[in-house]
Structures are given as C-alpha cells and as structure tokens.
Design a protein around this motif. Structure first.
Motif, PDB file in Angstrom:
ATOM      1  N   GLU A  46      -6.384  19.316 -22.768  1.00  0.00           N
ATOM      2  CA  GLU A  46      -7.773  19.748 -22.577  1.00  0.00           C
ATOM      3  C   GLU A  46      -8.113  19.875 -21.100  1.00  0.00           C
ATOM      4  O   GLU A  46      -8.801  20.816 -20.692  1.00  0.00           O
ATOM      5  CB  GLU A  46      -8.724  18.777 -23.278  1.00  0.00           C
ATOM      6  CG  GLU A  46      -8.676  18.901 -24.790  1.00  0.00           C
ATOM      7  CD  GLU A  46      -9.579  17.914 -25.508  1.00  0.00           C
ATOM      8  OE1 GLU A  46     -10.201  17.041 -24.855  1.00  0.00           O
ATOM      9  OE2 GLU A  46      -9.672  18.021 -26.752  1.00  0.00           O
ATOM     10  N   GLU A  47      -7.644  18.935 -20.282  1.00  0.00           N
ATOM     11  CA  GLU A  47      -7.909  19.005 -18.840  1.00  0.00           C
ATOM     12  C   GLU A  47      -7.284  20.253 -18.233  1.00  0.00           C
ATOM     13  O   GLU A  47      -7.887  20.900 -17.375  1.00  0.00           O
ATOM     14  CB  GLU A  47      -7.381  17.752 -18.145  1.00  0.00           C
ATOM     15  CG  GLU A  47      -8.210  16.521 -18.433  1.00  0.00           C
ATOM     16  CD  GLU A  47      -7.618  15.242 -17.848  1.00  0.00           C
ATOM     17  OE1 GLU A  47      -6.469  15.270 -17.345  1.00  0.00           O
ATOM     18  OE2 GLU A  47      -8.306  14.208 -17.926  1.00  0.00           O
ATOM     19  N   ALA A  48      -6.081  20.595 -18.652  1.00  0.00           N
ATOM     20  CA  ALA A  48      -5.416  21.795 -18.128  1.00  0.00           C
ATOM     21  C   ALA A  48      -6.239  23.039 -18.430  1.00  0.00           C
ATOM     22  O   ALA A  48      -6.491  23.864 -17.549  1.00  0.00           O
ATOM     23  CB  ALA A  48      -4.016  21.921 -18.717  1.00  0.00           C
ATOM     24  N   VAL A  49      -6.686  23.160 -19.664  1.00  0.00           N
ATOM     25  CA  VAL A  49      -7.470  24.332 -20.062  1.00  0.00           C
ATOM     26  C   VAL A  49      -8.797  24.360 -19.305  1.00  0.00           C
ATOM     27  O   VAL A  49      -9.217  25.421 -18.819  1.00  0.00           O
ATOM     28  CB  VAL A  49      -7.689  24.350 -21.595  1.00  0.00           C
ATOM     29  CG1 VAL A  49      -8.666  25.445 -21.990  1.00  0.00           C
ATOM     30  CG2 VAL A  49      -6.357  24.546 -22.315  1.00  0.00           C
ATOM     31  N   GLU A  50      -9.436  23.210 -19.165  1.00  0.00           N
ATOM     32  CA  GLU A  50     -10.707  23.147 -18.430  1.00  0.00           C
ATOM     33  C   GLU A  50     -10.542  23.573 -16.974  1.00  0.00           C
ATOM     34  O   GLU A  50     -11.462  24.114 -16.376  1.00  0.00           O
ATOM     35  CB  GLU A  50     -11.281  21.731 -18.487  1.00  0.00           C
ATOM     36  CG  GLU A  50     -11.837  21.356 -19.846  1.00  0.00           C
ATOM     37  CD  GLU A  50     -12.158  19.877 -19.978  1.00  0.00           C
ATOM     38  OE1 GLU A  50     -12.089  19.139 -18.966  1.00  0.00           O
ATOM     39  OE2 GLU A  50     -12.486  19.452 -21.101  1.00  0.00           O
TER      40      GLU A  50
END
Length: 122
Positions: A46-50
């Motif tokens: 999720e952090e990567a996508v954000e």
C-alpha cells in the motif's frame, strides 16, 4: 538512473524485504503468508502505491505458504496498482504456492514470471 531503497520487516514466520529498482518496487516475502502475517506484506504494498510506485514485483521464491488472506492481500494490491496504471507481477513461485493460485484461478489475473530476473525485464 536507478533509485534504490531497501527495507525489511519481520514477524516470526514472515519476513518482507522491500527495495526499489528502476520503475519496479520489489517486495520479497519469505516464510508463511497467512492471517497472522498478512499486514507485513499489505503495508509495504500500500505504501508503494501511495508513493506512486505502481509496478509491483513480488519475488515469491522464498514464500513457503500462502492462504486465502495472503491471496486477498495480493489481489487488493493488484486492484490498487492497476488503478494507478501499473500492475502486480509474481515471480519465482514455489510449487506449493503456485498450486494455491491455480486452484483459485488467481493465476489468471496476475502476470506470473518464472524468475525475478524475467519479471524485471518484462
């Protein structure tokens, strides 16, 4: 110029290493991905996508077990990555994990590669 970052988290039965290589976020879960360890994988995805890194390469070469919760984490990451114009690539799955994807039909919705190297060039 390749930007590279490295990180790692561990909760007993699962360790997740993360690094950025070129346009890919490489996430390497090692051990057992299940209800108790799923957040260790969910959070870095999720952090990567954000942060706009939507080409997610999951190096499954050391993933020894994946239950339905783990599968749902990967499916959720796929939806978020595709919404951002990217996708999830699975690489180097062990037969026991590949079987879970085959049985559920999930192998049809992911791009699956024989190795990490193959995933990085395609």
């Amino acid at each position: 110029m390749d930007r590279e970052t490295v990180g790692s988290v561990n909760r007993g039965r699962l360790q997740v290493d993360v690094r950025t290589e070129g346009r890919s976020e490489i996430v390497k879960p090692a051990g057992e991905l299940d209800h108790h360890t799923a957040d260790l994988l969910r959070v870095p995805l999720e952090e990567a996508v954000e942060q706009g890194r939507v080409r997610l390469v999951i190096d499954c070469s050391q993933l020894e077990f994946c239950d339905s919760t783990g599968l749902n984490v990967l499916l959720g990451a796929r939806l978020k990555a595709e919404a951002g114009g990217g996708g999830v690539h699975l690489a180097g799955m062990l037969p026991v994990v590949a079987r879970v994807f085959e049985i559920t039909g999930a192998d049809a919705v992911f791009t699956v590669h024989d190795s990490l190297e193959d995933a990085l060039v395609h």
